[in-house]
Write a protein that holds these residues in place. Structure first.
Motif, PDB file in Angstrom:
ATOM      1  N   LYS A 193       0.842  -1.190   0.000  1.00 17.79           N
ATOM      2  CA  LYS A 193       0.000   0.000   0.000  1.00 17.79           C
ATOM      3  C   LYS A 193       0.883   1.247   0.000  1.00 17.79           C
ATOM      4  O   LYS A 193       0.659   2.191  -0.737  1.00 17.79           O
ATOM      5  CB  LYS A 193      -0.903   0.005   1.234  1.00 17.79           C
ATOM      6  N   HIS A 194       1.905   1.202   0.854  1.00 20.66           N
ATOM      7  CA  HIS A 194       2.808   2.349   0.951  1.00 20.66           C
ATOM      8  C   HIS A 194       3.573   2.564  -0.352  1.00 20.66           C
ATOM      9  O   HIS A 194       3.866   3.691  -0.739  1.00 20.66           O
ATOM     10  CB  HIS A 194       3.810   2.120   2.092  1.00 20.66           C
ATOM     11  N   GLU A 195       3.885   1.477  -1.034  1.00 16.94           N
ATOM     12  CA  GLU A 195       4.748   1.583  -2.212  1.00 16.94           C
ATOM     13  C   GLU A 195       3.993   1.671  -3.534  1.00 16.94           C
ATOM     14  O   GLU A 195       4.593   1.906  -4.576  1.00 16.94           O
ATOM     15  CB  GLU A 195       5.716   0.397  -2.250  1.00 16.94           C
ATOM     16  N   SER A 196       2.684   1.471  -3.517  1.00 12.39           N
ATOM     17  CA  SER A 196       1.910   1.597  -4.760  1.00 12.39           C
ATOM     18  C   SER A 196       2.124   3.004  -5.310  1.00 12.39           C
ATOM     19  O   SER A 196       2.050   3.981  -4.575  1.00 12.39           O
ATOM     20  CB  SER A 196       0.426   1.380  -4.474  1.00 12.39           C
ATOM     21  N   CYS A 197       2.396   3.086  -6.603  1.00 17.95           N
ATOM     22  CA  CYS A 197       2.653   4.417  -7.160  1.00 17.95           C
ATOM     23  C   CYS A 197       1.369   5.202  -7.300  1.00 17.95           C
ATOM     24  O   CYS A 197       1.386   6.416  -7.369  1.00 17.95           O
ATOM     25  CB  CYS A 197       3.386   4.317  -8.498  1.00 17.95           C
TER      26      CYS A 197
END
Lengths: 207, 858, 438
Positions: free
Chosen positions: C336-340
């Motif tokens: 979730k944190h890394e989804s662009c």
């Protein structure tokens, strides 16, 4: 409705002019040199923003304008890029940074407890900066699960950390000395060597 | 490279060109027709267009949010258009998959429906579903697609994402980030169409949102387009918010006449009031974009500043009068003045109004003194050469040229939508752009070559270019005269000479430099030298100084030419001559949609002329300086949506204006007023409905012969592509002997003065609430950083700019790209008290090649 | 067999050109430039069968062969954005033997006719980036980089480019956008980087470990290399072992050894008294495997056959003291944190999944929510612009499916601590922020 500031009312002025923005000579030279390293100067965006951040402590609007003026791009373009990446700080932060890894491998080795202790020691919650300028945030996997749980302190990888280490870490930082020198990743040999002496991890740390 | 990168805007009908394309631009590759299968039916479509567009040939609709061909290559972000393609295991985005012969596409299988339902569910997770209070309700693609392709329920019970809302993105636009579905359209517009790079995506992942730098306003000439692009209610026009629902309104198509771009518009009308202006896509004209001036001008038309009743001067004051009184007063002036009457028409004048004005002057009053140009020598051979259909570049040609020279012209200010077309050509089709301008151009960044010239140096530059192309003359000397770098000029010459489809965009400013037709002769020679007539897709495009300049010229509102650029036996005085003759040979002046004090060069001369003119009759929308100070009778002029008639685009497209609202107040049609005046001075102009004037033009203007409003339809027709184009008289010659341009002036240590006009000027800008702050920006003087340092000036300093003519106040803007030794002053002429000296200076400097020097002091 | 990449990895000063050259470094490059042409080097790479070590496992030689011939600018991007949770092998390679990588880059560039190379290293690897920068400087000074390398007509430039913290930049097209100075959004494919990559030019993108293999392959020959490992997974592999093991770290193994040998033999197995509950075989994106699968051969195809993937070669071991719910939630939070945020299913799906798993963790869920979680993962898989969405959906699905019982038990226990669900779910809205437009 909150009105946006009434500045820059002419569309011609969207790129800050070097004539108007005072850019430290070293930063300007650094950016120009960096831009020349790529077929397209815009490639230098991230390194240049990082350099400006180092200089200013964070990417203040002024810092962004300085980079924009030298690179001849809009500040909006730069903040769009900067806000995409975790290591850019668009709000003021302290002079020391602790990234505490809380991803799976570190979690499995007790990172949450270390993080809680760091919060207590620094005196801030995740994402906060203490009055004496220590910025603490949790971070996704930093790529050093061999020393889990670990943290990157001002860019230096340190681990494995125990709850007790958290206190020493913060004390070292406050005293402006080398932080937990014996736990620097760069001083650690490869696993095959390191564990060769029959060392192993047991509950509660290495033996 | 794959076809993805070479993406072209697809067309919706297989055997016809897109709206406004009367011919395929020479540079645009043709597409073969292929056969593919969609949902079981075999369909033919052009090869390589995206499946989503190809599907339309079979009547199959594939839902999309992020896909918008106007924005360039597809991004495949929203994932709404997932379809099954035989032979590919994963579902594919129909928006980014080029159709191939034999392809088998399925859009209705269980798998596809599941994916579509899933995407709709995802998109609606954080959408507030506040349709009842959302401006987009009823015309919202998100509503339509949710209904058509959604599963009808959400399984999310967690709280939705929240943002502060609505927030002002600018005076024009409000943003509701909760409604935003992150389709990227608006930021792609900012970055890939208008290239202002001010509206961006901030943060990432679920926290991504649209915004600007540090909360600054989104100020850009084309910002309003993002409201139309937004497929949800996230971006709304602040002026339109809560004013109407789609079912309350109707749309009326017409053409904007605020500048030569003549963008096609659709007015949203409620209760006889324009509620907003939308673009009406015409690939041959505007590509579906509007500038903010055109988009928000309607606010000004509703403002109290507009003149909506006839006025007659009583003593010092203009007082409202009944039509009968005003018409009688005007007729008396005209009858008294008779052949000593002169008339000037400005750019908002339609072909029909121009035609009737011409007839009123000639047939009613016996006066040949009328002009639609700003003065300057009119040379038949030059005019006919430049009108030669073989030398004409169309708007699409600009985008498909392989080399494009923009000569002494700043498209964003002079013809805004042309700026977007040029950017499109450079970005998507690899057009090699060369700029020759005195003031740094906003197009410089995308240009292959940039030649800075001295203000007024365009003629010398053109001759230098000719010399570099081997047409004689000494390149170095000519470059020196032009103030240009010889190496750059040579490089531009090489660029043009090596092009298959060179296009030259030049400003009509070249015609009014005080050098007569000489600069235009050089343009003719350049066209000849480059062999433009024989090159398909090559051409010239003149950017006129006013909206319908080309039409008025061609229907014959010229003192020296008959309709259709035919020979004229009895020439009259041109604009410059009229100014000089006021009070002597000329005893009354008719001003139609023009204020000579701000539109024409040399306001000083015009100020004197108007004072001496005896009587002035003005057709005007605004209480401009000439009208306020000198008019004896004022007829309220119609504005865009009130007008019927035709205008002619700079590329020759005759376009139709259609009345979409009742005229405000007591405003009457321009043709009606002219017809009434004719009746009163003893000539029957024969116009009882608007298109009777069009019919007269069709009967009397050779090159427009037979044209009807029905033929023009919604997209207009280029006269060059009609048979009647053969009626254009042949010039006696098409190349000319050139006189040497003036030698390089010396600045004697002063700064050399250049003048530029911003897009943000005119009554429509000043009186539109949305644009008012733009118009209120102070006059500015742009200096190089070097001069700034030398003079101890920084940006924002209030200064006095002294010239030989007088002085004016301005605010300094240091610009990195301004060459040292120059001062560029914005000539957004506002004739305030005490501003006349400034206007006089700027007016003259705008058009003259004479050296103007300036001194800038705090 | 002997270590290849890690051979004498802790030799003092190996990161300097002096030691590297003294130990025979750059000899392969000189020899190749002297005696071979680019096509021959490419042929050796193809013969070696070496597969990408970054995650996708695509044959490197084949990939390099996709680049068009011709004299246009061609690019090599060394993917050093090592960000897959549990992976830390490239870090050690770059820190301790940077010249091995540089030599590999020059050789790969020679093979594919590349003239401009970049190392995109994650910004967090500050020490490693500095070491690389120093090594690149040395390599230039010694004529291993630049124009006319060692008197040949071949030349390649190399720039170390630091990222700034975004997992997605390890995705090859996102890496290209990031290297072009943009937000690191993945691009639509096609076009593939081999045709239109960096600056729209032909581009070869390879992982650090992959490129570090190149000098060895060229030195000993592709056939020699192909004999190491299994038929379809040739060579050695650095495996990063972490989590609940006694001796975490990087170990170089021959592909095809049983996983048990790595986890128990090299890494010492679980801590005393603990049992392995589950393990990620190839970073956090790989579906978890169970103890029953510990005897699988550790190679690309066997692990894929078990429904997971070898990925970057990062084994994370989870023992029985750990709640799988915590691991699952932490995994989802990461993605979730890394989804662009570019494509809908990933942006919304990772966010929603995290919210649901948080509820599960907090005891605010019912077993029906587990069905919804599983269904949402299906809605994500295969429908995204790049693989990041799937990278969450796959492990989350595997955990929810394989440990359904533990999830349900957790819900039951945790729910007991809470008051009615409806109250807790509806977090109060902050209405003070809802300004209104006049």
């Amino acid at each position: 409705m909150s009105a946006a500031p009434q500045n820059e009312l002419r569309h011609e002025d969207s790129v800050p002019q070097l004539a108007d923005v005072s850019v430290p000579a070293e930063l300007k030279a650094w950016i120009e040199e960096r831009m020349a390293m790529y077929p397209e100067p815009k490639s230098a965006t991230i390194p240049c923003l990082m350099h400006a951040q180092k200089l200013h402590g964070w990417l203040s609007p002024d810092a962004v304008r300085q980079v924009a003026a030298v690179m001849r791009v809009t500040p909006a373009y730069l903040v769009s890029v900067a806000s995409f990446y975790d290591m850019f700080e668009l709000k003021p932060r302290g002079r020391h940074t602790i990234y505490m890894c809380t991803n799976i491998s570190c979690m499995l080795r007790g990172a949450d407890a270390v993080m809680a202790e760091l919060e207590a020691q620094v005196g801030v919650d995740n994402g906060g900066t203490s009055d004496d300028g220590i910025y603490l945030r949790n971070f996704e996997c930093l790529g050093a699960c061999d020393i889990a749980p670990m943290a990157s302190v001002d860019g230096t990888y340190i681990g494995p950390l125990t709850v007790a280490d958290a206190k020493a870490l913060v004390e070292d930082l406050r005293a402006e000395r080398d932080v937990l020198p014996e736990k620097h990743l760069t001083r650690r040999p490869a696993a095959a060597t390191y564990w060769a002496a029959g060392k192993r991890i047991e509950q509660g740390g290495e033996r | 490279m794959s076809s993805n990168l070479q993406y072209r805007s697809p067309y919706t009908v297989v055997d016809a060109l897109p709206p406004g394309y009367s011919r395929r631009p020479a540079g645009e590759p043709e597409r073969a027709t292929i056969t593919f299968t969609i949902d079981g039916q075999e369909i033919q479509a052009p090869e390589g267009i995206m499946v989503v567009d190809a599907a339309k040939y079979g009547g199959v609709e594939i839902p999309v949010f992020c896909y918008e061909p106007k924005l360039g290559a597809p991004v495949g972000a929203c994932r709404m258009c997932l379809v099954e393609i035989e032979g590919i295991p994963k579902l594919q985005t129909a928006c980014s998959t080029p159709v191939r012969d034999g392809m088998v596409v399925v859009t209705k299988s269980e798998r596809v429906v599941e994916a579509q339902n899933g995407v709709v569910e995802f998109i609606l997770l954080n959408h507030p579903l506040d349709c009842p209070v959302c401006d987009k309700g009823g015309e919202c693609p998100l509503q339509d697609i949710s209904y058509g392709w959604g599963g009808g329920e959400s399984r999310m019970v967690e709280p939705k994402r929240h943002f502060e809302k609505p927030v002002a993105l600018s005076d024009a636009i409000a943003i509701d980030r909760e409604r935003c579905i992150l389709c990227y359209r608006c930021v792609r517009f900012s970055q890939e169409v208008s290239e202002d790079y001010q509206l961006v995506l901030l943060d990432r992942g679920a926290g991504a949102h649209v915004g600007t730098f540090d909360g600054t306003q989104y100020i850009a000439p084309f910002s309003g387009n993002i409201v139309e692009l937004c497929p949800v209610g996230a971006l709304t026009s602040r002026a339109y918010r809560f004013r109407a629902r789609p079912w309350d309104v109707e749309q009326g198509g017409s053409v904007c006449t605020l500048c030569p771009a003549q963008c096609n518009v659709s007015y949203t009308v409620r209760d006889e009031q324009v509620m907003r202006t939308l673009s009406r896509e015409n690939a041959g004209v505007d590509d579906g974009w509007l500038c903010d001036k055109g988009r928000f001008a309607y606010e000004a038309w509703e403002s109290d500043a507009r003149i909506t009743t006839p006025l007659v001067r009583q003593g010092d004051k203009l007082m409202p009068a009944r039509w009968e009184v005003a018409l009688t007063a005007a007729a008396n002036i005209l009858k008294k003045s008779g052949p000593r009457t002169a008339a000037l028409a400005g750019g908002a004048t339609t072909n029909e109004e121009g035609w009737l004005l011409r007839r009123l002057m000639l047939d009613g009053l016996g006066s040949p003194h009328f002009d639609s140009r700003r003065g300057g020598e009119f040379d038949f051979d030059v005019a006919r050469t430049l009108a030669n259909p073989a030398l004409a570049a169309t708007m699409p040609d600009v985008e498909w040229a392989d080399a494009l020279l923009v000569l002494d012209c700043e498209p964003v200010d002079d013809m805004p939508v042309l700026d977007l077309r040029i950017r499109k050509g450079v970005r998507r089709n690899g057009v090699k752009l060369a700029i020759a301008s005195a003031r740094p151009s906003s197009l410089d960044a995308g240009a292959t070559r940039v030649a800075r010239i001295a203000p007024g140096g365009a003629e010398a530059f053109t001759q230098a270019l000719l010399a570099a192309l081997g047409d004689g003359g000494d390149v170095e000397t000519l470059c020196e005269n032009a103030g240009a770098d010889a190496a750059e000029v040579r490089a531009i010459a090489d660029l043009l000479a090596g092009a298959k489809r060179p296009v030259i965009v030049w400003s009509e400013r070249l015609a009014v430099t005080g050098r007569g037709a000489a600069p235009l002769r050089a343009i003719c020679n350049l066209a000849d030298r480059l062999g433009i007539a024989a090159k398909d897709g090559a051409g010239l495009l003149e950017v006129p100084l006013s909206a319908n300049a080309r039409g008025l010229r061609e229907i014959g509102l010229l003192p020296t030419a008959a309709p259709g650029l035919m020979h004229c036996d009895n020439p009259g005085l041109d604009a410059t001559g009229i100014a000089a003759a006021c009070g002597e040979e000329i005893s009354a002046l008719v001003l139609m949609n023009t204020d000579p004090l701000s539109d024409y060069d040399d306001p000083t001369a015009w100020s004197a002329a108007l004072a001496k003119a005896g009587a002035v009759i003005s057709f005007s929308t605004w209480m401009d300086a000439a009208t306020a100070r000198h008019a004896d009778v004022v007829f309220p002029a119609e504005v865009g949506p009130e007008k019927d008639g035709t205008v002619t685009h700079p590329d020759g497209r005759i376009q139709r204006l259609r009345q979409t609202v009742e005229r405000a107040g007591e405003v009457n049609a321009g043709w009606w007023v002219l017809n009434e005046l004719g009746r009163r001075v003893g000539v029957d102009l024969g116009v009882k409905v608007a298109n009777q004037a069009t019919a007269q033009i069709a009967n009397h203007v050779g090159i427009y012969a037979g044209v009807t409003t029905a033929e023009l339809g919604g997209d207009g027709v280029r006269w060059q592509e009609r048979d009647a184009a053969a009626n254009l008289p042949r010039p006696a010659r098409t190349t000319f002997d050139l006189t040497p341009p003036p030698a390089a002036p010396s600045s004697d240590g002063y700064l050399r003065l250049g003048v530029f006009r911003s897009l943000w000027s005119g009554g429509e800008v000043v009186n539109a609430a949305t644009l008012a702050t733009l118009a209120a920006a102070p006059r500015r003087v742009e200096l190089s950083p070097v001069d700034g340092e030398r003079l101890g000036l920084t940006s924002g300093d209030a200064v006095t700019v002294k010239t030989g003519d007088g002085e004016m106040s301005a605010v300094v803007a240091l610009r990195d790209a301004v060459p040292a030794g120059f001062a560029f002053v914005s000539a957004d002429l506002r004739l305030d008290e005490g501003d006349e000296a400034a206007v006089a200076t700027l007016g003259r400097a705008l058009a003259s090649t004479e050296e103007r020097s300036a001194e800038v002091t705090k | 067999m002997d270590d290849l990449l890690f051979h004498d990895i802790d030799e003092p000063g190996l990161n300097t050109i002096e030691v590297y050259e003294r130990r025979g470094g750059y000899e392969t490059l000189k020899k190749a430039l002297r005696e071979l042409d680019g096509d021959r080097v490419l042929a050796e790479l193809q013969a070696s069968g070496v597969r990408g070590r970054g995650g996708a496992g695509f044959a490197m030689g084949t990939k390099a062969g996709f680049l068009p011939k011709g004299t246009m600018d061609k690019y090599l991007c060394c993917n050093a954005d090592e960000s897959e949770p549990g992976t830390f092998k490239d870090r050690e390679l770059m820190q301790k033997n940077p010249h091995q990588l540089i030599e590999g880059i020059v050789l790969a560039s020679f093979a594919a006719g590349i003239n401009k190379a970049f190392i995109y290293i994650r910004g967090e690897y500050d020490a490693q980036a500095s070491i690389l920068e120093a090594a690149v400087r040395e390599a230039y000074e010694h004529g291993h980089l630049g124009e006319n390398i060692h008197g040949s007509s071949f030349g390649v430039s190399l720039v170390v480019h630091r990222g700034a913290g975004a997992y997605i930049c390890g995705e090859e097209t996102a890496l290209l956008d990031s290297l072009e100075g943009k937000r690191g959004n993945p691009r639509l494919k096609p076009p593939f980087p081999a045709n239109a990559g960096l600056f729209q030019g032909p581009t070869l993108i390879n992982n650090v470990e992959t490129l570090s293999n190149v000098s060895h392959i060229i030195k000993h020959g592709g056939e020699w290399y192909a004999r190491i490992g299994t038929e379809k997974s040739t060579g050695t592999k650095l495996v990063s072992v972490s989590g609940c093991v006694q001796r975490p770290g990087n170990y170089e193994i021959e592909l095809g050894v049983p996983a048990r040998e790595i986890i128990f033999g090299l890494a010492g197995g679980p801590l005393p008294g603990r049992e392995i509950k589950a393990w990620f075989p190839g970073g956090s994106s790989s579906p978890v495997l169970t103890p029953a699968e510990l005897d699988l051969a550790y190679d690309f195809d066997t692990i894929a056959g078990a429904g997971s993937m070898l990925g970057s070669g990062a084994i994370i071991v989870i023992d029985d003291s750990v709640s799988i719910v915590d691991v699952c939630l932490r995994t989802a939070m990461f993605y979730k944190h890394e989804s662009c945020g570019k494509c809908t299913p990933c942006r919304e799906g990772t966010n929603w999944t995290t919210k649901m798993l948080q509820r599960v963790s907090d005891g605010l869920a019912t077993p029906m929510d587990l069905d919804i979680i599983a269904s949402v993962q299906k809605q994500i898989m295969g429908n995204c612009l790049c693989v990041l969405g799937d990278a969450m959906a796959m492990p989350v699905s595997s955990m929810v499916n394989k440990f359904r019982g533990e999830f349900e038990a957790h819900i039951e226990q945790a729910r007991a601590k809470h008051t009615p669900l409806s109250e807790a779910v509806r977090a109060p809205l902050d209405l003070t922020k809802q300004g209104a437009i006049a």
